[in-house]
Design a protein around this motif. Sequence first.
Motif, PDB file in Angstrom:
ATOM      1  N   SER A 146       0.867  -1.169   0.000  1.00  0.00           N
ATOM      2  CA  SER A 146       0.000   0.000   0.000  1.00  0.00           C
ATOM      3  C   SER A 146       0.904   1.219   0.000  1.00  0.00           C
ATOM      4  CB  SER A 146      -0.909  -0.014   1.230  1.00  0.00           C
ATOM      5  OG  SER A 146      -0.986   1.266   1.797  1.00  0.00           O
ATOM      6  N   SER A 147       0.788   2.050  -1.041  1.00  0.00           N
ATOM      7  CA  SER A 147       1.690   3.197  -1.171  1.00  0.00           C
ATOM      8  C   SER A 147       1.591   4.111   0.043  1.00  0.00           C
ATOM      9  CB  SER A 147       1.361   3.984  -2.438  1.00  0.00           C
ATOM     10  OG  SER A 147       1.572   3.169  -3.554  1.00  0.00           O
ATOM     11  N   LEU A 150       3.604   2.598   2.712  1.00  0.00           N
ATOM     12  CA  LEU A 150       5.015   2.700   2.325  1.00  0.00           C
ATOM     13  C   LEU A 150       5.555   4.084   2.672  1.00  0.00           C
ATOM     14  CD1 LEU A 150       7.431   1.417   0.749  1.00  0.00           C
ATOM     15  CD2 LEU A 150       6.524   2.533  -1.272  1.00  0.00           C
ATOM     16  N   PHE A 197      -2.208  -2.064  10.471  1.00  0.00           N
ATOM     17  CA  PHE A 197      -2.963  -1.514   9.332  1.00  0.00           C
ATOM     18  C   PHE A 197      -3.193  -2.603   8.277  1.00  0.00           C
ATOM     19  CE2 PHE A 197      -1.844   3.300   9.722  1.00  0.00           C
ATOM     20  CZ  PHE A 197      -2.618   3.359  10.869  1.00  0.00           C
ATOM     21  N   VAL A 200      -5.663  -5.351   9.555  1.00  0.00           N
ATOM     22  CA  VAL A 200      -7.055  -4.903   9.506  1.00  0.00           C
ATOM     23  C   VAL A 200      -7.547  -4.863   8.050  1.00  0.00           C
ATOM     24  CG1 VAL A 200      -8.604  -2.953   9.963  1.00  0.00           C
ATOM     25  CG2 VAL A 200      -6.935  -3.646  11.671  1.00  0.00           C
ATOM     26  N   LEU A 267      -3.884  -1.116  18.292  1.00  0.00           N
ATOM     27  CA  LEU A 267      -4.125  -0.170  17.202  1.00  0.00           C
ATOM     28  C   LEU A 267      -4.191   1.240  17.754  1.00  0.00           C
ATOM     29  CD1 LEU A 267      -6.930  -1.725  15.009  1.00  0.00           C
ATOM     30  CD2 LEU A 267      -4.846  -0.708  14.161  1.00  0.00           C
ATOM     31  N   GLN A 268      -4.973   1.376  18.847  1.00  0.00           N
ATOM     32  CA  GLN A 268      -5.199   2.707  19.383  1.00  0.00           C
ATOM     33  C   GLN A 268      -3.908   3.348  19.849  1.00  0.00           C
ATOM     34  OE1 GLN A 268      -7.654   3.119  22.770  1.00  0.00           O
ATOM     35  NE2 GLN A 268      -8.305   5.152  22.137  1.00  0.00           N
ATOM     36  N   PHE A 271      -2.225   4.213  16.078  1.00  0.00           N
ATOM     37  CA  PHE A 271      -2.745   4.830  14.853  1.00  0.00           C
ATOM     38  C   PHE A 271      -2.688   6.342  14.858  1.00  0.00           C
ATOM     39  CE2 PHE A 271      -7.005   3.724  16.867  1.00  0.00           C
ATOM     40  CZ  PHE A 271      -7.372   5.030  17.172  1.00  0.00           C
ATOM     41  N   THR A 272      -2.710   6.942  16.064  1.00  0.00           N
ATOM     42  CA  THR A 272      -2.607   8.402  16.100  1.00  0.00           C
ATOM     43  C   THR A 272      -1.303   8.837  15.439  1.00  0.00           C
ATOM     44  OG1 THR A 272      -3.629   8.176  18.242  1.00  0.00           O
ATOM     45  CG2 THR A 272      -2.933  10.364  17.608  1.00  0.00           C
ATOM     46  N   ILE A 275      -1.498   8.169  11.625  1.00  0.00           N
ATOM     47  CA  ILE A 275      -2.309   9.091  10.834  1.00  0.00           C
ATOM     48  C   ILE A 275      -1.628  10.448  10.755  1.00  0.00           C
ATOM     49  CG2 ILE A 275      -3.848  10.056  12.604  1.00  0.00           C
ATOM     50  CD1 ILE A 275      -6.112   9.782  10.725  1.00  0.00           C
ATOM     51  N   MET A 276      -0.945  10.849  11.807  1.00  0.00           N
ATOM     52  CA  MET A 276      -0.251  12.137  11.765  1.00  0.00           C
ATOM     53  C   MET A 276       0.896  12.081  10.766  1.00  0.00           C
ATOM     54  SD  MET A 276      -1.978  13.921  13.680  1.00  0.00           S
ATOM     55  CE  MET A 276      -0.991  15.404  13.629  1.00  0.00           C
ATOM     56  N   SER A 279      -0.685  11.897   7.143  1.00  0.00           N
ATOM     57  CA  SER A 279      -1.490  12.919   6.507  1.00  0.00           C
ATOM     58  C   SER A 279      -0.840  14.288   6.535  1.00  0.00           C
ATOM     59  CB  SER A 279      -2.863  12.980   7.169  1.00  0.00           C
ATOM     60  OG  SER A 279      -2.707  13.080   8.550  1.00  0.00           O
ATOM     61  N   ILE A 280       0.031  14.546   7.492  1.00  0.00           N
ATOM     62  CA  ILE A 280       0.610  15.884   7.525  1.00  0.00           C
ATOM     63  C   ILE A 280       1.641  16.052   6.420  1.00  0.00           C
ATOM     64  CG2 ILE A 280       2.030  17.467   8.872  1.00  0.00           C
ATOM     65  CD1 ILE A 280      -0.823  17.322   9.823  1.00  0.00           C
ATOM     66  N   GLY A 282       2.714  13.382   4.209  1.00  0.00           N
ATOM     67  CA  GLY A 282       2.455  12.568   3.023  1.00  0.00           C
ATOM     68  C   GLY A 282       3.718  12.156   2.343  1.00  0.00           C
TER      69      GLY A 282
ATOM     70  N   TRP B  37       7.701  -5.152  -8.157  1.00  0.00           N
ATOM     71  CA  TRP B  37       6.293  -5.316  -7.785  1.00  0.00           C
ATOM     72  C   TRP B  37       5.469  -4.159  -8.347  1.00  0.00           C
ATOM     73  CZ3 TRP B  37       2.679  -2.377  -5.330  1.00  0.00           C
ATOM     74  CH2 TRP B  37       1.451  -3.012  -5.110  1.00  0.00           C
ATOM     75  N   TYR B  38       5.966  -2.920  -8.165  1.00  0.00           N
ATOM     76  CA  TYR B  38       5.237  -1.756  -8.681  1.00  0.00           C
ATOM     77  C   TYR B  38       5.062  -1.844 -10.194  1.00  0.00           C
ATOM     78  CZ  TYR B  38       4.381   1.222  -4.690  1.00  0.00           C
ATOM     79  OH  TYR B  38       3.863   1.736  -3.548  1.00  0.00           O
ATOM     80  N   TYR B 127     -13.591   6.164  18.048  1.00  0.00           N
ATOM     81  CA  TYR B 127     -12.619   5.824  17.001  1.00  0.00           C
ATOM     82  C   TYR B 127     -12.879   4.427  16.437  1.00  0.00           C
ATOM     83  CZ  TYR B 127      -9.496   9.522  18.864  1.00  0.00           C
ATOM     84  OH  TYR B 127      -8.937  10.693  19.290  1.00  0.00           O
ATOM     85  N   PHE B 131     -12.502   0.897  12.249  1.00  0.00           N
ATOM     86  CA  PHE B 131     -11.750  -0.324  11.964  1.00  0.00           C
ATOM     87  C   PHE B 131     -12.636  -1.509  11.609  1.00  0.00           C
ATOM     88  CE2 PHE B 131      -9.011   2.387  14.445  1.00  0.00           C
ATOM     89  CZ  PHE B 131      -7.876   2.374  13.667  1.00  0.00           C
ATOM     90  N   TYR B 188     -13.122   8.844  14.051  1.00  0.00           N
ATOM     91  CA  TYR B 188     -11.722   8.694  13.678  1.00  0.00           C
ATOM     92  C   TYR B 188     -11.177   9.987  13.088  1.00  0.00           C
ATOM     93  CZ  TYR B 188      -7.622   6.306  11.774  1.00  0.00           C
ATOM     94  OH  TYR B 188      -6.350   5.903  11.487  1.00  0.00           O
ATOM     95  N   ILE B 191      -9.204  12.764  15.171  1.00  0.00           N
ATOM     96  CA  ILE B 191      -7.816  12.639  15.641  1.00  0.00           C
ATOM     97  C   ILE B 191      -6.953  13.802  15.175  1.00  0.00           C
ATOM     98  CG2 ILE B 191      -5.734  11.241  15.487  1.00  0.00           C
ATOM     99  CD1 ILE B 191      -7.473   8.803  15.262  1.00  0.00           C
ATOM    100  N   ILE B 192      -7.057  14.079  13.879  1.00  0.00           N
ATOM    101  CA  ILE B 192      -6.166  15.082  13.309  1.00  0.00           C
ATOM    102  C   ILE B 192      -6.498  16.481  13.840  1.00  0.00           C
ATOM    103  CG2 ILE B 192      -7.424  15.655  11.193  1.00  0.00           C
ATOM    104  CD1 ILE B 192      -4.684  14.981   9.815  1.00  0.00           C
ATOM    105  N   LEU B 237      -8.473  18.044   0.224  1.00  0.00           N
ATOM    106  CA  LEU B 237      -8.150  16.631  -0.025  1.00  0.00           C
ATOM    107  C   LEU B 237      -9.420  15.828  -0.268  1.00  0.00           C
ATOM    108  CD1 LEU B 237      -5.372  15.591   2.475  1.00  0.00           C
ATOM    109  CD2 LEU B 237      -5.291  15.666  -0.008  1.00  0.00           C
ATOM    110  N   VAL B 311       0.303  18.648  -0.561  1.00  0.00           N
ATOM    111  CA  VAL B 311       0.176  17.418   0.187  1.00  0.00           C
ATOM    112  C   VAL B 311       1.207  16.409  -0.294  1.00  0.00           C
ATOM    113  CG1 VAL B 311      -1.377  15.593   0.857  1.00  0.00           C
ATOM    114  CG2 VAL B 311      -2.220  17.909   0.557  1.00  0.00           C
ATOM    115  N   PHE B 312       1.493  16.474  -1.589  1.00  0.00           N
ATOM    116  CA  PHE B 312       2.464  15.512  -2.123  1.00  0.00           C
ATOM    117  C   PHE B 312       3.849  16.118  -2.206  1.00  0.00           C
ATOM    118  CE2 PHE B 312      -1.557  13.885  -3.942  1.00  0.00           C
ATOM    119  CZ  PHE B 312      -1.574  12.742  -3.204  1.00  0.00           C
TER     120      PHE B 312
END
Lengths: 282, 312
Positions: A146-147, A150, A197, A200, A267-268, A271-272, A275-276, A279-280, A282, B37-38, B127, B131, B188, B191-192, B237, B311-312
């Motif tokens: 999963s990119s 990764l 991740f 799940v 997980l709990q 995961f915080t 996710i940080m 997403s921050i 990337g 693989w990619y 949260y 899952f 969920y 969180i952010i 996003l 973002v990228f």
Amino acid sequence: MKRTSGEKLFSGLNYTLMGLLALTMLLPLLHILQLTFSAHPDTSFRLWPRQLTLENYRYVLEAGFILRPLWNSIFLSTTGTIFSLAMTSLLAYPLADPDLPARRFFNFLVVLTIMINIGFLPKYLLIRDLRLMNSYWSIVLVGGISSFNLIIMRNYFQSIPRELFDSARIDGATERTIMIRIVLPLALPVMATIFLFYFVDYWNEYFRIILYITDRTKYTLQVILRSIIIMEEDMGGDELDRMLIDNIKYTTVIVALIPIMMLYPFLQRYFTKGIMLGSIKG
Amino acid sequence: MSTELMVLDLRAKRKKLWEKIMLRRGLMGMLIIGMAWYLVFEFYPMTKVYWAFTNIGQVAPSKISFVGLANFFKLFSIAQFRRALWNTFYISFLKILLGFPIPIIYALLLTEMRISFVKRSIQTIIYAPHFLSWVVVGAIWYIILSPINSPNAQFFEFLGKKPIFWWASDRYIRGLLVTTDIWRNAGYGTIIYLASIMSIDPNLYEAAIIDGANRWQQTWHITLAGIKPVIIILLILRIGKILNLFKQVFVLTTPIVRTLSDVLMTYAYRTGIQQMQIGYAMAVSLFKAAVGLSLVLLSNWIAKKVKEEGVF
């Protein structure tokens, strides 16, 4: 600090509202959980079974509806997770290395796969041409890396001080030694996050199984569960059948939930951070 | 520099690169395995976009030929495609309109909770649904909302009315998709926001209190103002991902409610996998990918403008 009556009122309302919100998540589950232990599962909403029994589980397990799918789910999730975790760390390591030639290009390729998603059709035909239909390899290979995971892992590897690598290299360590002796122990938190991740994801997988697996003996819990739930519409059936089907439904939901619930405390914890990181930057 | 020297220089550079590669053989080995693989499972399938310009799947394999943009013209002439496109935008828009502000509100309310035990328990609970798979979420709400033998039936019995079969009703299906999405993901999503609220300088609040700001003013001018960049980035996003609507719809809907819940990806699944109209379904996918990519690029560009950081 003294609080005004307005603040007290707000606080009271706030706790009530958030409490109710948590209840909307708990109550449906508790209701279904009690149904699986009830000797008389009936229509009314309740939190404790009318007459406590383990018969439902015994019956459903003996009838053999979910043992095979349960085993399939466990098998697919564990092997898939190990494969994906290995592949992801194998690639995250070089991509995190500042000395890698054309590093920006390779990282760009990874991001590209997040941005461009041309859908499942070409992958489906590729799997068919590779004669991997009906093999779990199809699911594990297509889901290999999963990119998103990764990138999380690469970012974490990048945060490990380079001096550690350099001094190890001067001492004559090979990449494999560095990876196993230095990177993996230091990256344990991210490895755990990504492991969870992936697990799940594999456990919850539905679409790819529908796509690549047609042999019913290889169906997983998720696939079985959906088919029993949706079946309801085109099924008249007499009262006994109905009760049996309902029992299978309720117990399968709970069985499908158990691993997630068992992993959830871990997980709990992670995961915080995950996710940080994800997403921050990337 | 003379040509001879330049050639030498180039050779030296090449040699250096080669030495660098050989020195790090292990590293290159890892890269090659991962990138292989990619190549096979991501980039090779991508080359198949050309199928969208052929009649593959509509004629015998020996007669496959390029048909130009015919598949794309066909898309817009087919009512089912237009319907799927409209549904995708409509449901996604509803989800953003109703679902996007909710995690922000939850985060604000959670921040106001002072008893940390209660706060943490509520966080742990809200949260969790994220899952659960869509199948399990669907199973839970199919069971609860079933028209027979369910709390839903009990409720309508109490009212003395005939129970509604929510999941089979055109009228409620979109609402259910939005609600279950919020039920599963909104907690969920906090969180952010919670993390960025935590990173706001506490001195700002003290200064505001000295200036006589009340709680509402503090929330509006400090907390919300402080997390505004995060809100904007996440919204952008989210807009970039509008067309990705698939798994939830695929799992939770049945053909009965297809008119109102068929989306681009489920339509591509039916035409491509079930009817094997490969060229045509590829055109649907390519259309989706192209619009999706432009939305992502556009939104990333706007994000850069807004926060000087993409973002990228």
